[in-house]
Design an enzyme around this catalytic site. Sequence first.
Site, PDB file in Angstrom:
ATOM      1  N   LYS A  29       0.834  -1.207   0.000  1.00  0.00           N
ATOM      2  CA  LYS A  29       0.000   0.000   0.000  1.00  0.00           C
ATOM      3  C   LYS A  29       0.870   1.260   0.000  1.00  0.00           C
ATOM      4  O   LYS A  29       0.612   2.198  -0.763  1.00  0.00           O
ATOM      5  CB  LYS A  29      -0.919  -0.042   1.225  1.00  0.00           C
ATOM      6  N   ARG A  34       2.869   5.995  -3.274  1.00  0.00           N
ATOM      7  CA  ARG A  34       4.027   6.808  -3.695  1.00  0.00           C
ATOM      8  C   ARG A  34       4.288   6.708  -5.191  1.00  0.00           C
ATOM      9  O   ARG A  34       4.689   7.692  -5.830  1.00  0.00           O
ATOM     10  CB  ARG A  34       5.252   6.399  -2.872  1.00  0.00           C
ATOM     11  N   ARG A 130      -9.289  11.851  12.300  1.00  0.00           N
ATOM     12  CA  ARG A 130      -7.837  11.670  12.508  1.00  0.00           C
ATOM     13  C   ARG A 130      -7.086  13.008  12.474  1.00  0.00           C
ATOM     14  O   ARG A 130      -7.450  13.914  11.732  1.00  0.00           O
ATOM     15  CB  ARG A 130      -7.302  10.691  11.466  1.00  0.00           C
ATOM     16  N   ASP A 327       1.591  -1.179  11.862  1.00  0.00           N
ATOM     17  CA  ASP A 327       0.283  -1.661  11.410  1.00  0.00           C
ATOM     18  C   ASP A 327       0.014  -3.108  11.822  1.00  0.00           C
ATOM     19  O   ASP A 327      -1.091  -3.619  11.605  1.00  0.00           O
ATOM     20  CB  ASP A 327       0.182  -1.534   9.885  1.00  0.00           C
ATOM     21  N   ARG A 401      -7.812  -3.342   9.690  1.00  0.00           N
ATOM     22  CA  ARG A 401      -6.866  -4.257  10.355  1.00  0.00           C
ATOM     23  C   ARG A 401      -7.464  -4.871  11.622  1.00  0.00           C
ATOM     24  O   ARG A 401      -7.104  -5.980  12.008  1.00  0.00           O
ATOM     25  CB  ARG A 401      -5.543  -3.559  10.652  1.00  0.00           C
TER      26      ARG A 401
HETATM   27  C1  S3P Z   1       2.300   4.769   6.212  1.00  0.00           C
HETATM   28  C2  S3P Z   1       2.832   5.111   7.420  1.00  0.00           C
HETATM   29  C3  S3P Z   1       2.298   4.655   8.713  1.00  0.00           C
HETATM   30  C4  S3P Z   1       1.329   3.489   8.565  1.00  0.00           C
HETATM   31  C5  S3P Z   1       0.393   3.663   7.406  1.00  0.00           C
HETATM   32  C6  S3P Z   1       1.154   3.833   6.118  1.00  0.00           C
HETATM   33  C7  S3P Z   1       2.919   5.289   4.991  1.00  0.00           C
HETATM   34  O1  S3P Z   1       1.607   5.738   9.309  1.00  0.00           O
HETATM   35  O2  S3P Z   1       0.596   3.294   9.750  1.00  0.00           O
HETATM   36  O3  S3P Z   1      -0.455   2.528   7.283  1.00  0.00           O
HETATM   37  O4  S3P Z   1       2.661   4.753   3.898  1.00  0.00           O
HETATM   38  O5  S3P Z   1       3.696   6.259   5.092  1.00  0.00           O
HETATM   39  P1  S3P Z   1       2.403   6.835  10.183  1.00  0.00           P
HETATM   40  O6  S3P Z   1       3.538   7.296   9.388  1.00  0.00           O
HETATM   41  O7  S3P Z   1       1.454   7.950  10.411  1.00  0.00           O
HETATM   42  O8  S3P Z   1       2.788   6.110  11.436  1.00  0.00           O
END
Ligand code: S3P
Length: 459
Positions: A29, A34, A130, A327, A401
Site C-alpha cells: 500500500k 508513492r 484523525r 500496522d 486491520r
Molecule cells: C504509512 C505510514 C504509517 C502506517 C500507514 C502507512 C505510509 O503511518 O501506519 O499505514 O505509507 O507512510 P504513520 O507514518 O502515520 O505512522
Amino acid sequence: MSTHAADVRPLMSRKSGRLQGAVVVPGDKSISHRALILGALAEGRTRITGLLEAEDILCTARALEALGAGVERDADGAWTVTGRGLGGLAAPAGDLDFGNSGTGARLMMGVVAGHPLAARFTGDASLQKRPMGRVLAPLQSMGLAIEEEGRNTLPLTLVGTGDLVPISYRLPVPSAQVKSAVLLAGLFASGETSVIESEKSRDHTEKMLRYFGAEISVEPFEGGLRIALEGRRTLQGQPVAVPGDPSSAAFLVAAALITPASDILVKNVLVNPTRTGFYETLAEMGADISFENEREVSGEPVADIRARTSELRGVTVPAARAPSMIDEYPMLAALATLAEGETLMEGLAELRVKESDRLAAMVDGLVACGAIAHARGDTLTVLGLPKVRGGATIKTHMDHRIAMSFLVLGLATEEPVTVDDASMIATSFPEFRTLMQQVGATLDEPGQASNEARGKDHE
Ligand code: S3P
C-alpha cells in the site's frame, strides 16, 4: 476507475486447520501510493505493475486525476501515470475524497502545498476524526494556507502556493506520513528541505524519490537520521514493480502459526527492514517462519515468507521497534492471546490515532473473546491462554486491520468470531477473504452454511 465502499457486512471465522498453499498477496500500500504520486509529479510516463487495487489507493488515483494527471489501468493490469511535471497540477473541479486513507490524504497535502491552487480535502467518518495538524503545521510553515483556520481535521480547504519556502523539520512523532508530506512539499521549494527523525520510519519515499532522479541524501544525525532534499529538481517517470504488502502477508502468516498442521508460503513480499518488525518479533516468539528466495525488485528487498504451525511464547516488544511494525500490532496482540506467558508491547501511543483507536479496539475485542488484555498508558499487555473462547461479535470501528486480525484469531478460538463489518477490508486487502479460503480457512457470512468443503478445493 469507479468503486464504491461496500455496505456494512458482518463476517465470521471458525476453527480451521491444515491451512496450506502458496499465495501471492496484493501490492504494498505504501509503495503504491508513492508510485502514483511521484508518477504524477514527474515528466513522462510511469508504468506501475503490481499496484494495489484497493480503495485507499484508488482514492489517491482519483485525486491525482482530479488534479490533472493521467492515471489509467492498462489491459494487462499495469497502470500508467502520465506526469504533469513539477508544479504542473491544476485546481480540481470537486472535493478530493481520500476515503479511509490517512496516507493518501497526508501525502497529497504535501503535493497540493506546492501548487498555487485550492483543494478541499475530505474523507470518510474514520478519516474525519484523525489528526491532520501533524502534517499541516510543517506545511504551513512552508507557506500552505488553510481556509478553516484553527481546524485540524477534515474536511479542510487547503491553499497551496508556487512559492513554498524550504524548512528543516524535526519529526515530533515517528511518522513516515509526516516525513513524506514534508519531503514532497520540499520538491517545490527552492533550496534544501530536511527532515530529522529520531527513529527510522519506512523509507519508501526517500528511496523512490532518488529512483525518480531527485537529489536526496540520508545521513546519521544525533542518533537518528537527517534526510535532505534539494528542491525544484525535475523528476523523471520510471517503471515501478510493486512487491507484495508485508502488512497483508502478516494475516496469512499469523493464520498458519495458530492453526494445526499448517504450512503457507506467501510469495513476493516486501521485506524492507523498516517494515519487518512483526516478523522479527514472531521469530523471537519461537515462530517457525523463514524468508526464502531473498532478492531485490525495483530497489526494494523482496522474499517469499514461509510460515508453519508453531508454539509461541510471550515476549517484550520494545518501543523502538514500533515504527517497523506499527500496522501489525492488532495481529500481534491477537496472536499473543495464544502464546505461552505474557506479551508486552511498549510505545504504542500512535495506535490511538490510526483508522480507529487500535489500543482500545484490541483490548475490547480480545476481552470480549475471553482473552486477558489491558492497556496502561502506551503499553499493551496480553496474557496467553491455552485456549481462547471466542464467541463474540467484534466492533471494528471502520478499521480494516481490526477486522482482519479478529477474523484470523477466530480460526483458532473455541467458538466462532464475528466482525460487525468486514467491508472496510477492501481499503487495503480486497482479496483477503478469497485468499484465506483458498488456503483452507473457514470464513462465512453469519447464518451461511460453512464453506469448509469449498475451501479445500485449492490443494
Ligand atoms: C504509512 C505510514 C504509517 C502506517 C500507514 C502507512 C505510509 O503511518 O501506519 O499505514 O505509507 O507512510 P504513520 O507514518 O502515520 O505512522
